[in-house]
Design a protein around this motif. Structure first.
Motif, PDB file in Angstrom:
ATOM      1  N   ALA A 109       0.828  -1.215   0.000  1.00 34.78           N
ATOM      2  CA  ALA A 109       0.000   0.000   0.000  1.00 34.78           C
ATOM      3  C   ALA A 109       0.857   1.258   0.000  1.00 34.78           C
ATOM      4  O   ALA A 109       0.453   2.280  -0.562  1.00 34.78           O
ATOM      5  CB  ALA A 109      -0.935   0.001   1.206  1.00 34.78           C
ATOM      6  N   TYR A 110       2.051   1.208   0.600  1.00 39.41           N
ATOM      7  CA  TYR A 110       2.901   2.398   0.649  1.00 39.41           C
ATOM      8  C   TYR A 110       3.176   2.934  -0.751  1.00 39.41           C
ATOM      9  O   TYR A 110       3.151   4.138  -0.995  1.00 39.41           O
ATOM     10  CB  TYR A 110       4.240   2.072   1.323  1.00 39.41           C
ATOM     11  CG  TYR A 110       4.168   1.898   2.811  1.00 39.41           C
ATOM     12  CD1 TYR A 110       3.832   2.965   3.633  1.00 39.41           C
ATOM     13  CD2 TYR A 110       4.438   0.675   3.399  1.00 39.41           C
ATOM     14  CE1 TYR A 110       3.767   2.814   5.012  1.00 39.41           C
ATOM     15  CE2 TYR A 110       4.376   0.511   4.777  1.00 39.41           C
ATOM     16  CZ  TYR A 110       4.041   1.578   5.570  1.00 39.41           C
ATOM     17  OH  TYR A 110       3.966   1.426   6.931  1.00 39.41           O
ATOM     18  N   PHE A 491      -7.503   2.968  14.587  1.00 33.61           N
ATOM     19  CA  PHE A 491      -8.278   3.756  15.551  1.00 33.61           C
ATOM     20  C   PHE A 491      -7.495   4.976  16.040  1.00 33.61           C
ATOM     21  O   PHE A 491      -8.006   6.087  16.099  1.00 33.61           O
ATOM     22  CB  PHE A 491      -8.673   2.858  16.728  1.00 33.61           C
ATOM     23  CG  PHE A 491      -9.776   3.410  17.580  1.00 33.61           C
ATOM     24  CD1 PHE A 491     -11.108   3.237  17.234  1.00 33.61           C
ATOM     25  CD2 PHE A 491      -9.482   4.109  18.742  1.00 33.61           C
ATOM     26  CE1 PHE A 491     -12.130   3.746  18.015  1.00 33.61           C
ATOM     27  CE2 PHE A 491     -10.501   4.618  19.537  1.00 33.61           C
ATOM     28  CZ  PHE A 491     -11.832   4.438  19.170  1.00 33.61           C
ATOM     29  N   ILE A 492      -6.243   4.744  16.418  1.00 41.17           N
ATOM     30  CA  ILE A 492      -5.360   5.843  16.800  1.00 41.17           C
ATOM     31  C   ILE A 492      -4.495   6.145  15.578  1.00 41.17           C
ATOM     32  O   ILE A 492      -3.765   5.266  15.111  1.00 41.17           O
ATOM     33  CB  ILE A 492      -4.493   5.462  18.006  1.00 41.17           C
ATOM     34  CG1 ILE A 492      -5.389   5.135  19.208  1.00 41.17           C
ATOM     35  CG2 ILE A 492      -3.526   6.587  18.360  1.00 41.17           C
ATOM     36  CD1 ILE A 492      -4.639   4.599  20.410  1.00 41.17           C
ATOM     37  N   PRO A 493      -4.550   7.353  15.041  1.00 41.02           N
ATOM     38  CA  PRO A 493      -3.937   7.631  13.732  1.00 41.02           C
ATOM     39  C   PRO A 493      -2.426   7.827  13.758  1.00 41.02           C
ATOM     40  O   PRO A 493      -1.914   8.882  13.356  1.00 41.02           O
ATOM     41  CB  PRO A 493      -4.653   8.908  13.303  1.00 41.02           C
ATOM     42  CG  PRO A 493      -4.941   9.612  14.583  1.00 41.02           C
ATOM     43  CD  PRO A 493      -5.258   8.531  15.578  1.00 41.02           C
ATOM     44  N   ASN A 494      -1.719   6.813  14.223  1.00 43.82           N
ATOM     45  CA  ASN A 494      -0.258   6.911  14.188  1.00 43.82           C
ATOM     46  C   ASN A 494       0.384   5.667  13.588  1.00 43.82           C
ATOM     47  O   ASN A 494       1.584   5.460  13.713  1.00 43.82           O
ATOM     48  CB  ASN A 494       0.308   7.183  15.590  1.00 43.82           C
ATOM     49  CG  ASN A 494      -0.016   6.071  16.575  1.00 43.82           C
ATOM     50  OD1 ASN A 494      -0.847   5.205  16.302  1.00 43.82           O
ATOM     51  ND2 ASN A 494       0.631   6.102  17.731  1.00 43.82           N
ATOM     52  N   TYR A 495      -0.432   4.822  12.935  1.00 41.34           N
ATOM     53  CA  TYR A 495       0.127   3.655  12.252  1.00 41.34           C
ATOM     54  C   TYR A 495       0.798   4.125  10.957  1.00 41.34           C
ATOM     55  O   TYR A 495       0.318   5.055  10.307  1.00 41.34           O
ATOM     56  CB  TYR A 495      -0.959   2.624  11.960  1.00 41.34           C
ATOM     57  CG  TYR A 495      -0.406   1.289  11.560  1.00 41.34           C
ATOM     58  CD1 TYR A 495       0.183   0.464  12.511  1.00 41.34           C
ATOM     59  CD2 TYR A 495      -0.435   0.867  10.232  1.00 41.34           C
ATOM     60  CE1 TYR A 495       0.719  -0.754  12.152  1.00 41.34           C
ATOM     61  CE2 TYR A 495       0.094  -0.356   9.870  1.00 41.34           C
ATOM     62  CZ  TYR A 495       0.679  -1.166  10.832  1.00 41.34           C
ATOM     63  OH  TYR A 495       1.213  -2.368  10.481  1.00 41.34           O
ATOM     64  N   PRO A 496       1.905   3.517  10.546  1.00 44.05           N
ATOM     65  CA  PRO A 496       2.673   4.021   9.398  1.00 44.05           C
ATOM     66  C   PRO A 496       1.877   4.248   8.115  1.00 44.05           C
ATOM     67  O   PRO A 496       2.052   5.279   7.460  1.00 44.05           O
ATOM     68  CB  PRO A 496       3.749   2.945   9.208  1.00 44.05           C
ATOM     69  CG  PRO A 496       3.967   2.395  10.575  1.00 44.05           C
ATOM     70  CD  PRO A 496       2.618   2.414  11.226  1.00 44.05           C
ATOM     71  N   THR A 497       1.007   3.298   7.725  1.00 42.34           N
ATOM     72  CA  THR A 497       0.260   3.495   6.478  1.00 42.34           C
ATOM     73  C   THR A 497      -0.723   4.655   6.598  1.00 42.34           C
ATOM     74  O   THR A 497      -0.981   5.366   5.622  1.00 42.34           O
ATOM     75  CB  THR A 497      -0.509   2.213   6.077  1.00 42.34           C
ATOM     76  OG1 THR A 497      -1.232   1.724   7.210  1.00 42.34           O
ATOM     77  CG2 THR A 497       0.424   1.150   5.571  1.00 42.34           C
ATOM     78  N   VAL A 498      -1.278   4.838   7.791  1.00 37.01           N
ATOM     79  CA  VAL A 498      -2.180   5.962   8.022  1.00 37.01           C
ATOM     80  C   VAL A 498      -1.418   7.285   7.896  1.00 37.01           C
ATOM     81  O   VAL A 498      -1.857   8.222   7.202  1.00 37.01           O
ATOM     82  CB  VAL A 498      -2.838   5.855   9.414  1.00 37.01           C
ATOM     83  CG1 VAL A 498      -3.569   7.136   9.774  1.00 37.01           C
ATOM     84  CG2 VAL A 498      -3.791   4.659   9.459  1.00 37.01           C
ATOM     85  N   ALA A 500       1.398   7.774   6.333  1.00 32.84           N
ATOM     86  CA  ALA A 500       1.849   7.929   4.955  1.00 32.84           C
ATOM     87  C   ALA A 500       0.733   8.486   4.074  1.00 32.84           C
ATOM     88  O   ALA A 500       0.968   9.378   3.252  1.00 32.84           O
ATOM     89  CB  ALA A 500       2.331   6.589   4.414  1.00 32.84           C
ATOM     90  N   ALA A 501      -0.486   7.959   4.233  1.00 32.17           N
ATOM     91  CA  ALA A 501      -1.615   8.419   3.423  1.00 32.17           C
ATOM     92  C   ALA A 501      -1.882   9.912   3.654  1.00 32.17           C
ATOM     93  O   ALA A 501      -2.163  10.657   2.712  1.00 32.17           O
ATOM     94  CB  ALA A 501      -2.860   7.600   3.745  1.00 32.17           C
TER      95      ALA A 501
END
Length: 544
Positions: A109-110, A491-498, A500-501
């Motif tokens: 996805a990245y 849920f918490i917006p600090n995951y890498p794909t989130v 990156a988007a």
């Protein structure tokens, strides 16, 4: 003590999640040390099988990336998206879903996200709509991929070795529920995403960025602007993709058709007799009679409440894995005819077992899927290295391999700590929530979702919490239906794909709101996850 131990576990997870990477596994080690040395909980066995399966899959995926195979897949995705720009909100999640499904990793996805952001902006589609659901789709596909770490972990828990709990799950059982349920959930969420926010030409943030010159005006999307040239793709990259897909297909075939796997006679069958009574005192009295010279058959006829009492307690020949775990463990210590166990407590009462005889096992045991996955994926990795002439050092430097190794370490520490905590407190947990969860199994989905929010790993969540569901007696089909609940790390917006988007969207439509949790991924994520679970429960009613 339970709540203090629970606080230790949650603190280890919270701090580990903030550290990120191998910090999650390392903090699991600290949590395990406190549980073991301070609270004196007996540590369970570390999840070696799951770690080795994930290591094998990550090795193959890392070689694929080093061979250029992932770049080739991204090029195919870009071509599809640019050919149908007006449908990007629906095509983008389908592309990321199927690429993740076959690759077994959401890292594809990245590379696709910049394409989605550019194509949507150029065609006047609010980028938030396809970007948010594309990220969610890549997460949902993890729980439908036959070679994803989370699926491998679930299969390891519900298949083979879990037969003693009444589970006999094959890979096809997971796939036939999770592929349609997650894909349907993603499509439902895509329809919802298509309604999010204002149209791009009416969005004040975007219009201000245009005015300030922070983003160029759209010129229309066309095939001539493609960043990735498929014509220049080296043949070795295409061969690597073909080999990797062959590995995925073989895993599915071996999992779907158990007769394809080799089988062997393992261990011995044993012939045993038992005395079963209601109380521990009765069992101790019976044991005294036996050790004082009483014959087993006579004492069994006199004291046992089991149906075999009339036959002197004779249970006949028993194969490995067919007895209750407590009895099988005790019988493993018996060596010669006439040997007796001590009193054994089970949910059925108190047992005394006598060893009568043994013989080579008449039942054959098939190779387990963990070993199949390990062998197939390591073989595929080796073939890619040899045929595509990939440099081994390049594999270890790739983002897929690095992230995979971090996942293994995270599972090592967190899952081991979680297993130890749950097993050490099983009596408390069983008494507190067993009736509640068994009456409404869907409640367990909320526990899976909440833990995945903290762990940032579907596989670690599965390995940490699914054993509790098994021990509580939740039916295997219900656990499969709830599998998509482990996709809570949006849920918490600090995951890498989130993250990156958010950064790839130059229009500013994809972002984090004032209250942090009101971000672009929340609604699509919740809709996709809980739609998948609901559809999964409907499917298992018809399939099992």
């Amino acid at each position: 003590m339970f709540w203090l131990e629970f606080a230790v576990v949650m603190a280890a997870i919270f701090i580990g999640a903030r550290l990120g990477g191998i910090g999650l596994g390392a903090m699991g080690g600290i949590g395990l040390a406190v549980l073991t040395f301070v609270f004196h909980l007996q540590p369970t066995a570390p999840p070696i099988d799951v770690m080795l399966m994930i290591a094998a899959v990550v090795t193959a995926a890392g070689v694929l990336q080093a061979a250029g195979g992932l770049d080739y897949l991204v090029g195919l995705a870009e071509k599809i998206l640019r050919s149908n720009p007006d449908r990007i909100t629906f095509l983008a999640p389908v592309v990321t879903y199927f690429f993740t499904l076959f690759a077994g990793t959401g890292h594809v996805a990245y590379s696709v996200l910049p394409v989605i952001a550019e194509v949507s902006r150029e065609t006047g589609v609010r980028p938030e709509r396809p970007m948010s659901i594309a990220v969610i789709a890549s997460q949902q596909a993890i729980t439908a991929s036959p070679i994803a770490a989370a699926t491998v972990a679930l299969l390891g828990l519900l298949g083979g070795s879990a037969a003693k709990f009444g589970f006999n799950v094959e890979l096809i059982d997971i796939l036939k529920v999770c592929i349609p349920s997650t894909l349907a959930g993603v499509l439902i969420a895509a329809f919802v995403s298509n309604k999010l926010g204002k149209d791009l030409d009416k969005d004040p943030e975007y219009q201000q960025r245009l005015k300030d010159g922070l983003v160029a005006a759209p010129h229309g999307a066309g095939g001539s602007e493609e960043r990735t040239s498929l014509e220049n793709t080296p043949a070795t990259a295409k061969v690597a993709v073909a080999l990797f897909l062959l590995g995925a297909i073989l895993v599915v075939l071996f999992g779907s058709f158990p007769q394809m796997r080799p089988e062997w006679s393992v261990g011995n069958d044993i012939r045993i007799s038992q005395i079963l009574v209601k109380s521990e005192n009765e069992a101790k009295d019976a044991l005294v009679q036996l050790k004082s010279g009483g014959t087993f058959s006579a004492v069994a006829r006199q004291c046992s409440i089991d149906a075999t009492a009339a036959n002197g307690g004779d249970l006949g020949w028993q194969s490995k894995g067919k007895l209750l775990p407590e009895i099988e463990k005790a019988c493993a210590k018996l060596k010669k005819s006439g040997d007796l166990t001590e009193v054994i407590k089970t949910p059925f009462g108190y047992h005394i077992v006598k060893f009568d005889d043994k013989r080579p096992s008449t039942n054959k045991e098939k190779m387990g899927m963990p070993h199949v996955i390990e062998i197939v994926m390591l073989t595929i990795a080796a073939l890619m290295l040899l045929i595509c002439r990939v440099k081994v050092a390049k594999v270890a430097e790739g983002s897929v391999f690095i992230a995979g190794v971090q996942a293994v370490i995270a599972i090592f520490g967190i899952a081991w700590m979680g297993d130890t905590f749950f097993q050490g407190n099983m009596d408390f947990l069983s008494g507190s929530i067993k009736s509640l969860v068994t009456q409404a199994p869907w409640l367990f989905a909320f526990a899976l979702f909440a833990l995945s929010v903290l762990l940032y790993s579907q596989a670690a969540t599965v390995r940490a919490l699914m054993p509790l569901g098994i021990s509580l007696g939740i039916p295997a089909p219900f656990l499969i239906a709830m599998f998509p609940a482990v996709n809570g790390y949006f849920f918490i917006p600090n995951y890498p794909t989130v993250v990156a988007a958010i950064n790839f969207d130059r229009t500013g439509t994809t972002g984090i709101g004032k209250y942090v949790l009101n971000h672009s991924f929340m609604i699509p994520g919740l809709v996709a996850t809980f739609s998948s679970i609901g559809i999964g429960f409907l499917l298992v009613k018809f399939m099992f």
